[in-house]
Write a protein that holds these residues in place. Structure first.
Motif, PDB file in Angstrom:
ATOM      1  N   VAL A 284      -4.331  26.657 -15.315  1.00 12.36           N
ATOM      2  CA  VAL A 284      -3.758  27.616 -16.263  1.00 12.36           C
ATOM      3  C   VAL A 284      -2.324  27.868 -15.839  1.00 12.36           C
ATOM      4  N   GLY A 285      -1.379  27.214 -16.516  1.00 14.23           N
ATOM      5  CA  GLY A 285       0.013  27.299 -16.116  1.00 14.23           C
ATOM      6  C   GLY A 285       0.411  26.087 -15.293  1.00 14.23           C
ATOM      7  N   ALA A 286       1.723  25.889 -15.192  1.00 11.96           N
ATOM      8  CA  ALA A 286       2.240  24.684 -14.542  1.00 11.96           C
ATOM      9  C   ALA A 286       2.330  24.820 -13.032  1.00 11.96           C
ATOM     10  N   ALA A 287       2.659  26.012 -12.553  1.00  7.93           N
ATOM     11  CA  ALA A 287       2.867  26.196 -11.120  1.00  7.93           C
ATOM     12  C   ALA A 287       2.643  27.655 -10.775  1.00  7.93           C
ATOM     13  N   ILE A 288       2.725  27.940  -9.492  1.00  8.97           N
ATOM     14  CA  ILE A 288       2.519  29.294  -9.008  1.00  8.97           C
ATOM     15  C   ILE A 288       3.452  29.541  -7.831  1.00  8.97           C
ATOM     16  N   SER A 289       4.029  30.728  -7.800  1.00  6.06           N
ATOM     17  CA  SER A 289       4.830  31.107  -6.638  1.00  6.06           C
ATOM     18  C   SER A 289       3.878  31.670  -5.591  1.00  6.06           C
ATOM     19  N   LEU A 290       3.552  30.843  -4.623  1.00  4.78           N
ATOM     20  CA  LEU A 290       2.614  31.229  -3.574  1.00  4.78           C
ATOM     21  C   LEU A 290       3.409  31.935  -2.476  1.00  4.78           C
ATOM     22  N   TRP A 291       3.429  33.270  -2.564  1.00  4.57           N
ATOM     23  CA  TRP A 291       4.191  34.035  -1.585  1.00  4.57           C
ATOM     24  C   TRP A 291       3.461  34.054  -0.247  1.00  4.57           C
TER      25      TRP A 291
ATOM     26  N   TYR B 277       5.697  29.201  -0.602  1.00  2.00           N
ATOM     27  CA  TYR B 277       5.697  27.832  -1.121  1.00  2.00           C
ATOM     28  C   TYR B 277       5.374  27.840  -2.613  1.00  2.00           C
ATOM     29  N   PRO B 278       6.347  27.654  -3.488  1.00  6.70           N
ATOM     30  CA  PRO B 278       6.009  27.382  -4.887  1.00  6.70           C
ATOM     31  C   PRO B 278       5.251  26.057  -4.966  1.00  6.70           C
ATOM     32  N   VAL B 279       4.143  26.042  -5.716  1.00  9.06           N
ATOM     33  CA  VAL B 279       3.309  24.837  -5.772  1.00  9.06           C
ATOM     34  C   VAL B 279       2.878  24.552  -7.204  1.00  9.06           C
ATOM     35  N   SER B 280       2.665  23.286  -7.486  1.00 10.63           N
ATOM     36  CA  SER B 280       2.081  22.876  -8.761  1.00 10.63           C
ATOM     37  C   SER B 280       0.644  23.392  -8.834  1.00 10.63           C
ATOM     38  N   ARG B 281       0.283  24.006  -9.938  1.00 11.81           N
ATOM     39  CA  ARG B 281      -1.086  24.516 -10.091  1.00 11.81           C
ATOM     40  C   ARG B 281      -2.106  23.384 -10.082  1.00 11.81           C
ATOM     41  N   ALA B 282      -1.768  22.276 -10.715  1.00  7.85           N
ATOM     42  CA  ALA B 282      -2.705  21.153 -10.748  1.00  7.85           C
ATOM     43  C   ALA B 282      -2.965  20.636  -9.340  1.00  7.85           C
ATOM     44  N   GLU B 283      -1.915  20.522  -8.544  1.00  8.09           N
ATOM     45  CA  GLU B 283      -2.080  20.027  -7.185  1.00  8.09           C
ATOM     46  C   GLU B 283      -2.837  21.031  -6.317  1.00  8.09           C
ATOM     47  N   LEU B 284      -2.567  22.309  -6.496  1.00  6.54           N
ATOM     48  CA  LEU B 284      -3.317  23.331  -5.761  1.00  6.54           C
ATOM     49  C   LEU B 284      -4.779  23.324  -6.177  1.00  6.54           C
TER      50      LEU B 284
END
Length: 385
Positions: free
Chosen positions: A38-45, A99-106
């Motif tokens: 759900v969404g392209a990426a996430i800012s993983l603080w 680490y900003p990460v791709s949601r699909a990869e996460l």
């Protein structure tokens, strides 16, 4: 203990991994036939990254994470930098890089770590009830099961939440639409190691670096709810909404791929403090659906997952006692995050033009400490501090 989780998003997968590490027999049931992010990426603080570190995923998260060393705000019309600074002081203060990460990869990383063979797809829950010391669950395909513990990680439209609260809770429209996706990183838009946000007119355009020389991008525009959503018009719409903005923004719009861009009407849910009922407990968006304005939605879900797993492991007065301790530890923190994100959303998206213009002016005087302290305040107080 046998544990059933409803929902194979970040919250469900993270709590599933944590519980399996403590020796529980865990299965996840997901209503979709194919798991898509759900969404392209996430800012993983940093607090979210610490949760991943706790699960032994440090190296894997670093591999998919972007190198985000600096932060900048830029005048969207002129392209002039309002403020820019290093994030090193923030990293030193909290003890972990974001680490900003791709949601699909996460998502793929978490599914592999949990074990895809224990994820059951096409299982839409239609009913649940407490029957003695077990929870009885029914699915749309006619299958049924019983479990000593049911965890609802079924997102913002959660059926499990309705069971726990005894009523359906309506979502609240935050007043803006968000377009997001991934694009090849380009210094014609922003420095490649910087989180850059262009602001003006209550709108935002932002890029964050993720792995493999890509930017995660998003556009925010205050708009009425329910407008036509035609993917073929995304670039034309954005050109219209950001007419007259600087060349960097125009370059970004020209290079996005509309076929992979998401368009989302942003909502949250009024905070509540009840997170469990009997042997049914909720976490993530099911428990505290928030706007993405402070980048803490996914991180708070991960915190929920770690604390719930630990509460079940270290407290021995019974299941309900452990669930109550989880609830009372998490509900005030997550309520604060929902309301903090809502307040930031209102400033950013010009609910009061005077307040938003004052914010723009304050950015010209900002040297870093004030903004970083705001981010630090979101990070500290997490379950792994």
């Amino acid at each position: 203990m046998k544990v059933v989780i409803i929902g194979a998003g970040m919250a469900g997968l993270t709590v599933g991994i944590a519980l399996k590490k403590f020796g529980h027999d865990v299965s996840i049931y997901e209503q979709t036939q194919q798991i898509l992010p759900v969404g392209a990426a996430i800012s993983l603080w940093s607090n979210g990254v610490k949760c991943m570190n706790y699960l032994g995923l440090t190296d894997k998260i670093q591999r998919i994470g972007g190198q985000m060393d600096n932060l900048a705000y830029v005048d969207g019309h002129t392209g002039d930098t309002l403020t820019a600074f290093s994030l090193d002081p923030l990293v030193k203060a909290v003890g972990q890089k974001p680490y900003p990460v791709s949601r699909a990869e996460l998502q793929n990383l978490l599914m592999d770590e949990f074990g895809r063979e224990h994820i059951h797809l096409g299982k839409r829950m239609t009913a649940l009830s407490q029957q003695g010391d077990h929870v009885h669950v029914e699915f749309a395909d006619g299958t049924q099961l019983q479990t000593p513990l049911l965890i609802g990680a079924d997102g913002t439209h959660s059926m499990t939440r309705a069971y726990v609260l005894g009523e359906k809770v309506n979502r609240r429209y935050a007043g803006y639409v968000n377009w997001n996706g991934l694009v090849d990183a380009s210094s014609d838009v922003a420095p490649l190691n910087q989180w850059t946000t262009f602001v003006g007119d209550g709108k935002r355009v932002s890029v964050m670096p993720v792995a493999d020389h890509r930017f995660y991008f998003f556009f925010d525009v205050p708009l009425p709810i329910g407008l036509e959503n035609d993917r073929t018009n995304y670039q034309a719409n954005l050109k219209d909404y950001f007419q007259g903005w600087c060349p960097q923004v125009q370059h970004l719009i020209d290079h996005i791929d509309a076929t992979t861009t998401n368009r989302v009407e942003i909502h949250d849910i009024e905070p509540f403090l009840t997170f469990y009922k009997g042997a049914v407990v909720i976490l993530g968006d099911a428990a505290h659906s928030t706007t993405p304005d402070i980048g803490q939605g996914g991180c708070q879900a991960m915190e929920d997952a770690i604390y719930l797993a630990r509460a079940l492991q270290v407290n021995t007065l019974g299941l309900e006692d452990a669930l109550e301790r989880y609830q009372n530890k998490r509900n005030e923190r997550t309520k604060t995050m929902v309301l903090r994100a809502r307040k930031r959303s209102e400033v950013t998206h010009m609910h009061d033009p005077i307040v938003t213009q004052q914010w723009y002016e304050s950015l010209k005087k900002e040297e870093g400490p004030h903004i970083m302290q705001g981010i630090i305040n979101n990070i500290v107080g997490n379950v792994l501090d």
